[in-house]
Motif scaffolding. Sequence first.
Motif, PDB file in Angstrom:
ATOM      1  N   ASP A 249       0.733  -1.572   0.152  1.00  0.00           N
ATOM      2  CA  ASP A 249       0.191   0.267  -0.057  1.00  0.00           C
ATOM      3  C   ASP A 249       0.538   1.058   0.244  1.00  0.00           C
ATOM      4  N   GLY A 250       1.907   1.166  -0.798  1.00  0.00           N
ATOM      5  CA  GLY A 250       2.231   2.606  -0.663  1.00  0.00           C
ATOM      6  C   GLY A 250       3.978   2.648   0.506  1.00  0.00           C
ATOM      7  N   VAL A 251       4.176   1.119   1.144  1.00  0.00           N
ATOM      8  CA  VAL A 251       4.884   1.543   2.033  1.00  0.00           C
ATOM      9  C   VAL A 251       6.158   1.032   2.073  1.00  0.00           C
ATOM     10  N   SER A 252       7.352   0.827   1.485  1.00  0.00           N
ATOM     11  CA  SER A 252       8.424   0.451   1.467  1.00  0.00           C
ATOM     12  C   SER A 252       8.947  -0.106   2.354  1.00  0.00           C
ATOM     13  N   LEU A 253       8.749  -1.684   2.655  1.00  0.00           N
ATOM     14  CA  LEU A 253       9.332  -2.418   3.705  1.00  0.00           C
ATOM     15  C   LEU A 253      10.504  -3.205   3.094  1.00  0.00           C
ATOM     16  N   THR A 254      10.983  -4.264   4.011  1.00  0.00           N
ATOM     17  CA  THR A 254      12.138  -5.620   3.744  1.00  0.00           C
ATOM     18  C   THR A 254      11.570  -6.492   4.221  1.00  0.00           C
ATOM     19  N   VAL A 255      11.546  -7.519   3.309  1.00  0.00           N
ATOM     20  CA  VAL A 255      11.067  -8.706   3.682  1.00  0.00           C
ATOM     21  C   VAL A 255      11.978  -9.103   4.230  1.00  0.00           C
ATOM     22  N   ASN A 256      11.408 -10.127   5.435  1.00  0.00           N
ATOM     23  CA  ASN A 256      12.155 -10.693   6.000  1.00  0.00           C
ATOM     24  C   ASN A 256      12.877 -12.228   6.150  1.00  0.00           C
ATOM     25  N   GLU A 257      11.013 -12.897   5.636  1.00  0.00           N
ATOM     26  CA  GLU A 257      11.249 -14.177   4.903  1.00  0.00           C
ATOM     27  C   GLU A 257      10.389 -14.496   4.139  1.00  0.00           C
ATOM     28  N   VAL A 258      11.237 -15.608   3.275  1.00  0.00           N
ATOM     29  CA  VAL A 258      10.242 -15.626   1.894  1.00  0.00           C
ATOM     30  C   VAL A 258      10.169 -17.221   2.066  1.00  0.00           C
ATOM     31  N   LEU A 259       8.281 -17.684   2.230  1.00  0.00           N
ATOM     32  CA  LEU A 259       8.048 -18.927   1.843  1.00  0.00           C
ATOM     33  C   LEU A 259       6.840 -18.946   0.786  1.00  0.00           C
ATOM     34  N   LYS A 260       6.209 -20.311   1.039  1.00  0.00           N
ATOM     35  CA  LYS A 260       6.028 -21.015  -0.728  1.00  0.00           C
ATOM     36  C   LYS A 260       5.131 -19.389  -0.399  1.00  0.00           C
ATOM     37  N   ASP A 261       4.737 -18.784  -1.312  1.00  0.00           N
ATOM     38  CA  ASP A 261       3.413 -18.053  -1.976  1.00  0.00           C
ATOM     39  C   ASP A 261       2.831 -17.344  -1.182  1.00  0.00           C
ATOM     40  N   SER A 262       4.343 -17.224  -0.164  1.00  0.00           N
ATOM     41  CA  SER A 262       3.831 -15.715   1.140  1.00  0.00           C
ATOM     42  C   SER A 262       5.716 -14.603   1.502  1.00  0.00           C
ATOM     43  N   PHE A 263       5.592 -13.786   2.614  1.00  0.00           N
ATOM     44  CA  PHE A 263       6.591 -13.614   3.123  1.00  0.00           C
ATOM     45  C   PHE A 263       6.258 -13.400   4.474  1.00  0.00           C
ATOM     46  N   ARG A 264       7.243 -12.527   4.942  1.00  0.00           N
ATOM     47  CA  ARG A 264       6.892 -12.359   6.352  1.00  0.00           C
ATOM     48  C   ARG A 264       7.301 -10.844   6.788  1.00  0.00           C
ATOM     49  N   LEU A 265       7.317  -9.552   7.032  1.00  0.00           N
ATOM     50  CA  LEU A 265       7.723  -8.802   6.995  1.00  0.00           C
ATOM     51  C   LEU A 265       7.135  -8.273   9.166  1.00  0.00           C
ATOM     52  N   THR A 266       8.659  -7.638   9.247  1.00  0.00           N
ATOM     53  CA  THR A 266       8.589  -7.032  10.292  1.00  0.00           C
ATOM     54  C   THR A 266       8.214  -5.389  10.959  1.00  0.00           C
ATOM     55  N   VAL A 267       7.408  -5.370  11.507  1.00  0.00           N
ATOM     56  CA  VAL A 267       7.291  -3.968  11.768  1.00  0.00           C
ATOM     57  C   VAL A 267       6.946  -3.501  12.271  1.00  0.00           C
ATOM     58  N   ILE A 268       7.555  -2.132  12.888  1.00  0.00           N
ATOM     59  CA  ILE A 268       8.127  -1.646  13.728  1.00  0.00           C
ATOM     60  C   ILE A 268       6.897  -0.904  14.337  1.00  0.00           C
ATOM     61  N   PRO A 269       6.895  -0.155  15.483  1.00  0.00           N
ATOM     62  CA  PRO A 269       5.755   0.259  16.026  1.00  0.00           C
ATOM     63  C   PRO A 269       5.252   1.472  15.676  1.00  0.00           C
ATOM     64  N   HIS A 270       6.227   2.543  15.220  1.00  0.00           N
ATOM     65  CA  HIS A 270       6.314   3.974  14.414  1.00  0.00           C
ATOM     66  C   HIS A 270       5.849   3.788  13.473  1.00  0.00           C
ATOM     67  N   THR A 271       5.748   2.578  12.328  1.00  0.00           N
ATOM     68  CA  THR A 271       5.288   2.568  11.392  1.00  0.00           C
ATOM     69  C   THR A 271       3.443   1.663  11.075  1.00  0.00           C
ATOM     70  N   ILE A 272       3.601   0.774  12.032  1.00  0.00           N
ATOM     71  CA  ILE A 272       1.968   0.439  12.713  1.00  0.00           C
ATOM     72  C   ILE A 272       1.124   1.929  12.653  1.00  0.00           C
ATOM     73  N   LYS A 273       1.959   2.400  13.538  1.00  0.00           N
ATOM     74  CA  LYS A 273       0.632   3.698  14.135  1.00  0.00           C
ATOM     75  C   LYS A 273       0.561   5.171  13.631  1.00  0.00           C
ATOM     76  N   ASN A 274       1.359   5.031  12.377  1.00  0.00           N
ATOM     77  CA  ASN A 274       1.456   6.614  11.876  1.00  0.00           C
ATOM     78  C   ASN A 274       1.378   5.328  10.098  1.00  0.00           C
ATOM     79  N   THR A 275       0.477   4.807   9.843  1.00  0.00           N
ATOM     80  CA  THR A 275       0.196   3.623   8.028  1.00  0.00           C
ATOM     81  C   THR A 275      -0.575   3.866   8.659  1.00  0.00           C
TER      82      THR A 275
END
Length: 204
Positions: free
Chosen positions: A132-158
Amino acid sequence: MFTGLIREMAKVVSLNNSLLTLKAKYSPKIGDSIAINGACLTAIKVTKDTFTVELSPESQEILAMENYKNEVHIEPAMMMGDRFEGHIVQGHVDCLGTITSIKNNGNSTDFFVSLPSSYAKFIIPKGSITIDGVSLTVNEVLKDSFRLTVIPHTIKNTLFKTYSVGSKVNLETDMFARYVYNMFKKEDDCKMSWNDVDKIMATY
């Protein structure tokens, strides 16, 4: 061209057919490009307090339209000489992702996102992804999915603060991953692994 860093949360005034009107501190000029939830759109009308963009039928079919309400992410297009942060974002949404799991880790939250298998090949461990327009880093790639780790600041402001399991989001995969894949793919499919690509890049 964008960076994936959200500059403001704009309020949705109305969404009538193809016209989306927003209220924001930022005021574009008519014809300006602006990323709204990661989709590059064009300002076609500007008033003192609002601006309006138009969504084509194709855009409405591709985008997670349920997120174009209440508040949306906005990022003006980069200007020559701007400081470059985030990663290179084109504002071209590839597909929709679905949030399949959310796990709170105390000082961060893991979001697991599934996506169509045809786009999974562009997801790279420790690579970039736009949600949704937010630049993030992929922490883990799974089969047909991936994991993101998001900090509280990003969650609060997006919009991440509004997401739940089952939420749909706009995805733009990393531009360089798409380019590399298309450079080396065979007629039937790409036979190279990302380890092969790493070895090639290490020679330069």
